[in-house]
Design a protein around this motif. Structure first.
Motif, mmCIF file in Angstrom:
data_model
loop_
_atom_site.group_PDB
_atom_site.id
_atom_site.type_symbol
_atom_site.label_atom_id
_atom_site.label_comp_id
_atom_site.label_asym_id
_atom_site.label_seq_id
_atom_site.Cartn_x
_atom_site.Cartn_y
_atom_site.Cartn_z
ATOM 1 N N LEU A 220 29.755 29.547 43.924
ATOM 2 C CA LEU A 220 30.952 29.528 42.876
ATOM 3 C C LEU A 220 32.287 29.235 43.426
ATOM 4 C CD1 LEU A 220 30.932 30.750 39.382
ATOM 5 C CD2 LEU A 220 32.944 31.133 40.977
ATOM 6 N N ASP A 221 32.907 28.627 43.350
ATOM 7 C CA ASP A 221 34.180 28.338 43.455
ATOM 8 C C ASP A 221 35.287 27.623 42.721
ATOM 9 O OD1 ASP A 221 35.247 28.866 46.771
ATOM 10 O OD2 ASP A 221 36.551 27.551 45.557
ATOM 11 N N MET B 227 36.944 33.033 39.365
ATOM 12 C CA MET B 227 36.178 34.690 39.591
ATOM 13 C C MET B 227 36.561 35.559 38.578
ATOM 14 S SD MET B 227 38.087 36.148 43.010
ATOM 15 C CE MET B 227 39.116 34.749 43.738
ATOM 16 N N ARG B 228 37.661 35.403 37.828
ATOM 17 C CA ARG B 228 37.930 36.535 36.718
ATOM 18 C C ARG B 228 37.134 36.340 35.511
ATOM 19 N NH1 ARG B 228 43.995 35.079 37.110
ATOM 20 N NH2 ARG B 228 43.118 33.063 37.221
ATOM 21 N N THR B 229 36.532 35.111 35.234
ATOM 22 C CA THR B 229 35.791 34.698 33.964
ATOM 23 C C THR B 229 34.460 33.896 34.741
ATOM 24 O OG1 THR B 229 37.136 33.199 33.522
ATOM 25 C CG2 THR B 229 37.476 35.159 32.316
ATOM 26 N N GLU C 182 45.045 44.942 37.762
ATOM 27 C CA GLU C 182 44.318 44.768 36.532
ATOM 28 C C GLU C 182 43.471 43.143 36.753
ATOM 29 O OE1 GLU C 182 46.931 47.566 35.705
ATOM 30 O OE2 GLU C 182 47.327 45.472 36.506
ATOM 31 N N GLU C 183 44.064 42.305 37.303
ATOM 32 C CA GLU C 183 43.427 41.117 37.502
ATOM 33 C C GLU C 183 42.362 41.167 38.556
ATOM 34 O OE1 GLU C 183 45.946 36.926 36.649
ATOM 35 O OE2 GLU C 183 47.134 38.319 37.599
ATOM 36 N N ASN C 184 42.614 41.879 39.687
ATOM 37 C CA ASN C 184 41.812 41.793 40.610
ATOM 38 C C ASN C 184 40.602 42.678 40.336
ATOM 39 O OD1 ASN C 184 43.122 40.302 42.688
ATOM 40 N ND2 ASN C 184 44.362 41.786 42.737
ATOM 41 N N GLY D 194 34.737 43.657 37.972
ATOM 42 C CA GLY D 194 34.007 43.685 36.609
ATOM 43 C C GLY D 194 33.103 42.808 36.578
ATOM 44 N N GLU D 195 33.516 41.528 36.845
ATOM 45 C CA GLU D 195 32.793 40.319 36.856
ATOM 46 C C GLU D 195 31.588 40.406 37.714
ATOM 47 O OE1 GLU D 195 33.125 37.295 34.331
ATOM 48 O OE2 GLU D 195 33.030 39.121 33.693
#
Length: 246
Positions: free
Chosen positions: A68-69, A94-96, A120-122, A127-128
């Protein structure tokens, strides 16, 4: 205005980083296979797969691989490298992640983390990773070692490749490692790119993972398997698992 990572991973990236070879990726994957300790048919997500070198090497090792990229250009190169179509290639942020899994393993390699401005974003990326891993699934995050980067920073370098002059300026600013790249060719406008990664250390990663269910089990400083040393190791390679029973 586009984020730096939406602009930098295009056709010029293939020129700037063309020295990265498939043989090196295969050697690294042999070591990763030992660390992951998963059966050969396991499902692996290569998160931020780039040009696909490690995805192909993972497939060669017998894994079922999804790469995935965000970059259409790099994914096109990855599909070309994967001539037999063994790998599932996905475009996404990568965040979603546009996939549910479950995967037996997730790998995030060559400092493909810390792209975003806030913790938070990182942390959403971690989390994903946790979300798509099965219980007790394994992960590897291969990141730069901030202390080593600061100690060995090369502020400026330049070279010529395929008739293109490549100028690279490197700096540490406000907790980020930044590289400013200028490409020049006779008769053409200059092209300028920024690459930026937040400098996270081992304890920062533990903090970011605190609510994700991911747990770091081993830390290495190089693909030769050497132990991580805060000051001397070139890499910060974290191997661990998702808390839970498979």
């Amino acid at each position: 205005m586009a984020a730096w990572y939406e602009e930098s991973f295009g056709q010029d990236y293939l020129l700037v980083y063309k020295h990265r070879d498939i043989q090196g990726a295969q050697a690294e994957v042999r070591r990763m296979a030992q660390w992951l300790d998963l059966p050969a048919d396991s499902r692996i997500l290569d998160l931020c797969c780039g040009m696909g070198r490690h995805s192909v090497a993972l497939a060669d090792a017998g894994y079922r691989v999804t790469g995935l990229d965000l970059s259409k250009v790099l994914l096109r190169e990855a599909r070309r490298l994967d001539g037999s179509g063994r790998i599932t290639w996905l475009e996404g942020d990568m965040r979603t992640l546009p996939v549910d899994g479950p995967f037996d393993g997730v790998v995030n390699l060559f400092t493909s983390f810390g792209y975003f401005d806030t913790d938070e974003e990182n942390a959403r990326v971690i989390g994903e990773m946790a979300r798509v891993l099965r219980p007790a699934g394994r992960f590897i995050i291969d990141f730069m070692n901030p202390s080593y980067v600061e100690k060995h920073l090369v502020p400026h370098s330049e070279r010529v490749d395929e008739g293109t002059h490549i100028d690279e300026q490197r700096s540490i600013e406000n907790g980020f490692s930044r590289k400013r790249i200028t490409l020049s060719e006779p008769g053409k406008p200059e092209r300028r790119y920024l690459e930026q990664v937040r400098l996270y250390g081992l304890e920062d990663f533990r903090r970011l993972m605190a609510k994700s269910g991911l747990c770091i089990g081993a830390v290495y400083g190089h693909y030769d398997g050497s132990a991580y040393d805060l000051l001397e190791s070139p890499r910060l390679i974290m191997v661990g698992s998702k808390v839970g029973q498979g």
